[in-house]
Write an enzyme that holds these catalytic residues in place. Structure first.
Site, PDB file in Angstrom:
ATOM      1  N   CYS A 127       0.853  -1.218   0.000  1.00 56.38           N
ATOM      2  CA  CYS A 127       0.000   0.000   0.000  1.00 56.38           C
ATOM      3  C   CYS A 127       0.875   1.249   0.000  1.00 56.38           C
ATOM      4  O   CYS A 127       1.991   1.254   0.532  1.00 56.38           O
ATOM      5  CB  CYS A 127      -0.889  -0.002   1.238  1.00 56.38           C
ATOM      6  SG  CYS A 127      -2.239  -1.205   1.102  1.00 56.38           S
ATOM      7  N   CYS A 208      -3.499   0.254  -3.250  1.00 51.71           N
ATOM      8  CA  CYS A 208      -4.203   0.564  -1.988  1.00 51.71           C
ATOM      9  C   CYS A 208      -3.501   1.719  -1.266  1.00 51.71           C
ATOM     10  O   CYS A 208      -2.361   2.058  -1.563  1.00 51.71           O
ATOM     11  CB  CYS A 208      -4.254  -0.657  -1.077  1.00 51.71           C
ATOM     12  SG  CYS A 208      -2.665  -1.463  -0.826  1.00 51.71           S
TER      13      CYS A 208
END
Ligand code: JS2
Length: 307
Positions: A127, A208
């Protein structure tokens, strides 16, 4: 068996009269001989069936030594650059790459053709580490290389394998077409463009946290809805996983300032991002990326240290 004596020979009597069966066999043998000679003659004189020519296109042909390059890149990536992605899968990855386009019309490739290849590579980007780009490939790659932890699509295995390569097949051959391949604007379902759309979509879907996009502020429109970023990745981001998109509008260090965060094309991008329930932020000449530009332009005023 009656022997024929020379003395018995006479002009009008047959030497050894053949039985009816014997005459039939002889006739058949002669017929077979004549037919075989005829077939042989036709085969020798008829022109060989022409092997179908490969389709001719307007673009350059497949990269020479394509499969050796792809296999070598796979081993380099999985053994040296990012160990941990098993290199034993490389031969299967190469086979899946080949099967996607070999012996197929390069203008009739479907997403499904690349699915076996995509399924073989299960790589997740951490992420906050996805870096998208548009019309700024070189700087984006230089930045991700220097920064170390960021991933452009070409820093993932599938993007790394194919970056800057050309490939296409032909229905009449089991080899790549090295003479010519279609240009991207020659057809829609193009071998290369389908590949990049498939892996771009997967790259964006798996992103993400905070994602970044590097845009070229020296162009009149740094953001295009028709670009791969604007048409594939932007709409493949999952708002349940991605909460912020940071845009970095980078200007050529010697070039003109055409557009910036406050320009119309970036405002259009902001509107699309907000409508997708993702927060949008924008920076002109994001400093860490600017410093990468300064490496080759150290005397430029914007590179003077601010210490
Ligand atoms: C041919 C290639 C290559 O966000 C980036 C990447 O993640 C990728 O998905 O494509 C985006 C850039 O595409 P975009 O926005 O159309 O910008 P561009 O500067 O016009 O780049 C076009 C290239 C798109 C796909 N692509 N095509 N050969 O080696 C190659 N590498 C990529 N990524």
């Amino acid at each position: 068996m009656a022997r024929c004596e020379f003395s018995q020979l006479s002009r009008d009597e047959p030497c050894c009269p053949l039985s009816r069966r014997g005459r039939l066999c002889l006739g058949l043998a002669l017929l077979v001989l004549i037919l075989s000679a005829a077939v042989l003659l036709v085969a020798l004189t008829r022109s060989p069936t022409p092997t179908p020519e490969a389709l001719a296109w307007n673009g350059t042909g497949s990269t020479r030594n394509l499969f050796a390059i792809v296999l070598g890149r796979c081993y380099t990536y999985t053994q040296l650059l990012r160990p941990g992605l098993g290199s034993e899968a490389c031969p299967k990855i190469l086979d899946a790459f080949k099967s996607a386009f070999i012996s197929k019309n390069p203008c009739d490739i479907m997403k499904e053709d690349y699915q076996p290849l995509v399924d073989l590579v299960n790589q997740t980007v951490p992420c906050n580490k996805s870096l998208f780009w548009s019309k700024s490939k070189e700087l984006a790659h230089q930045y991700s290389w220097v920064q170390g932890g960021m991933f452009t699509l070409e820093d993932t295995l599938l993007g790394y394998l194919a970056d800057d390569l050309t490939w296409c097949g032909d229905p009449s051959s089991v080899e790549p077409n090295y003479q010519s391949c279609p240009r991207w604007n020659e057809c829609l379902n193009h071998t290369g463009s389908v590949f990049w759309k498939v892996i771009s979509q997967k790259f964006a879907e798996s992103a993400c946290g905070v994602v970044q996009v590097m845009l070229n502020g020296s162009l009149s429109k740094p953001f295009h809805k028709s670009s791969t970023f604007g048409s594939v990745e932007l709409f493949s981001l999952d708002p349940r996983k991605v909460h912020t998109l940071q845009a970095w509008v980078m200007h050529d260090i010697r070039g003109n300032y055409s557009d910036s965060c406050s320009g119309p094309s970036i405002r259009e991008l902001e509107s699309i991002v907000n409508k997708r329930n993702i927060t949008f932020t924008c920076q002109n000449n994001y400093r860490p990326a600017r410093l990468v530009q300064c490496v080759k332009n150290i005397e430029h005023s914007s590179c003077a240290s601010k210490i």
